[in-house]
Design an enzyme around this catalytic site. Structure first.
Site, PDB file in Angstrom:
ATOM      1  N   LYS A  13       0.829  -1.212   0.000  1.00  0.00           N
ATOM      2  CA  LYS A  13       0.000   0.000   0.000  1.00  0.00           C
ATOM      3  C   LYS A  13       0.864   1.264   0.000  1.00  0.00           C
ATOM      4  O   LYS A  13       0.631   2.182  -0.774  1.00  0.00           O
ATOM      5  CB  LYS A  13      -0.932   0.030   1.228  1.00  0.00           C
ATOM      6  N   ARG A 160      10.871  -2.614  11.003  1.00  0.00           N
ATOM      7  CA  ARG A 160       9.812  -2.135  11.884  1.00  0.00           C
ATOM      8  C   ARG A 160       9.638  -3.102  13.043  1.00  0.00           C
ATOM      9  O   ARG A 160       9.720  -4.314  12.864  1.00  0.00           O
ATOM     10  CB  ARG A 160       8.507  -2.013  11.090  1.00  0.00           C
TER      11      ARG A 160
HETATM   12  P1  AMP Z   1       0.747   0.272   8.947  1.00  0.00           P
HETATM   13  O1  AMP Z   1       1.973   1.100   8.847  1.00  0.00           O
HETATM   14  O2  AMP Z   1      -0.310   0.711   7.991  1.00  0.00           O
HETATM   15  O3  AMP Z   1       1.036  -1.204   8.877  1.00  0.00           O
HETATM   16  O4  AMP Z   1       0.138   0.533  10.420  1.00  0.00           O
HETATM   17  C1  AMP Z   1       0.908   0.267  11.574  1.00  0.00           C
HETATM   18  C2  AMP Z   1       0.018   0.203  12.795  1.00  0.00           C
HETATM   19  O5  AMP Z   1      -0.655   1.463  12.961  1.00  0.00           O
HETATM   20  C3  AMP Z   1      -1.119  -0.810  12.732  1.00  0.00           C
HETATM   21  O6  AMP Z   1      -0.690  -2.114  13.103  1.00  0.00           O
HETATM   22  C4  AMP Z   1      -2.096  -0.227  13.749  1.00  0.00           C
HETATM   23  O7  AMP Z   1      -1.664  -0.445  15.081  1.00  0.00           O
HETATM   24  C5  AMP Z   1      -1.975   1.269  13.469  1.00  0.00           C
HETATM   25  N1  AMP Z   1      -2.928   1.729  12.432  1.00  0.00           N
HETATM   26  C6  AMP Z   1      -2.631   2.278  11.213  1.00  0.00           C
HETATM   27  N2  AMP Z   1      -3.750   2.581  10.538  1.00  0.00           N
HETATM   28  C7  AMP Z   1      -4.781   2.195  11.330  1.00  0.00           C
HETATM   29  C8  AMP Z   1      -6.203   2.225  11.202  1.00  0.00           C
HETATM   30  N3  AMP Z   1      -6.806   2.711  10.100  1.00  0.00           N
HETATM   31  N4  AMP Z   1      -6.945   1.745  12.231  1.00  0.00           N
HETATM   32  C9  AMP Z   1      -6.389   1.270  13.354  1.00  0.00           C
HETATM   33  N5  AMP Z   1      -5.059   1.207  13.546  1.00  0.00           N
HETATM   34  C10 AMP Z   1      -4.251   1.661  12.543  1.00  0.00           C
END
Ligand code: AMP
Length: 222
Positions: A13, A160
């Site tokens: 993404k 990460r």
């Molecule tokens: P990502 O970088 O998109 O993988 O997001 C990392 C972390 O941020 C996720 O594992 C959630 O803890 C939090 N997070 C990001 N976007 C959301 C969302 N739309 N709803 C809830 N938690 C989110």
């Protein structure tokens, strides 16, 4: 145009959102990046989100919807944006529709980056990212030009903390239980376009561009 990008962890993404943002001349907001920055700078949002993020658990919907409202106000009325990583739950998807309706706007495109879980897990286990600018590299398929350093800003690339096996597993459980209903919400309303995201980056990008051209013509900025 307002574009929502959906997909499992590791679907690409962030990578595709950046490319789409450049091609369309619009900003891309990654809620994961914004939350990580908030945690890093110790803001109130960061303090509230940290415990959830550390375990790979979704941050509560009320926090995410408040953040989304701020983002929409920040971008300004009628300005295009790519939302990467939001919405991820049904209440977030319905809440986003309401936030947009309140502002006289609507989603132009919802794209699902569809990938097999095994392929996504493999990507996550060789993923490194730049804490400075959010750029992502893959040590198996997309090496940085200088070992350990971000191509975009020269920052030090790191793994990460949630890209470790038990947290990856938990993130996929959350994807199944929370994000699948979100996908079905858009699909059942005929608002979903799906792209096979298990292919190389440039092929996925091309497939997305074809959808964009089909939906909005070659002129997609704004
Ligand atoms: P990502 O970088 O998109 O993988 O997001 C990392 C972390 O941020 C996720 O594992 C959630 O803890 C939090 N997070 C990001 N976007 C959301 C969302 N739309 N709803 C809830 N938690 C989110």
């Amino acid at each position: 145009m307002i574009v929502v990008l959906l997909g499992a962890p590791g679907a690409g993404k962030g990578t595709q959102a950046k490319r789409m943002g450049s091609a369309m001349g619009v900003k891309h907001f990654s809620t994961g990046d914004l939350l990580r920055q908030a945690v890093e700078s110790g803001t109130e949002l960061g303090v509230r989100a940290a415990e959830y993020m550390e375990s790979g658990t979704l941050v509560p919907d009320d926090i995410m919807l408040a953040l989304a409202g701020e983002l929409l106000d920040r971008k300004g009325p009628g300005v295009g944006v790519i939302l990467d990583g939001f919405p991820r739950t049904l209440p977030q998807a319905k809440g986003l529709d309401q936030l947009l309706e309140d502002r006289g706007e609507t989603i132009g495109l919802v794209i699902l980056l569809d990938i097999e879980e095994d392929d996504a897990v493999e990507r996550l286990s060789s993923r490194v990212s730049c804490p400075e600018c959010g750029s992502v590299h893959n040590l198996a398929t997309d090496l940085p030009m200088t070992t350990g350093l971000c191509d975009a800003c020269g920052g030090t690339l790191v793994r990460r903390s949630d890209d470790i096996p038990e947290k990856i597993e938990h993130r996929f459980e959350q994807y199944q239980s929370e994000t699948h209903p979100t996908i079905e919400y858009y699909r059942s309303q005929g608002r979903l376009d799906t792209v096979d995201a298990g292919r190389p980056i440039h092929e996925v990008q091309k497939a997305i561009e074809e959808i964009l051209h089909r939906k909005s013509g070659p002129q997609v900025a704004g």
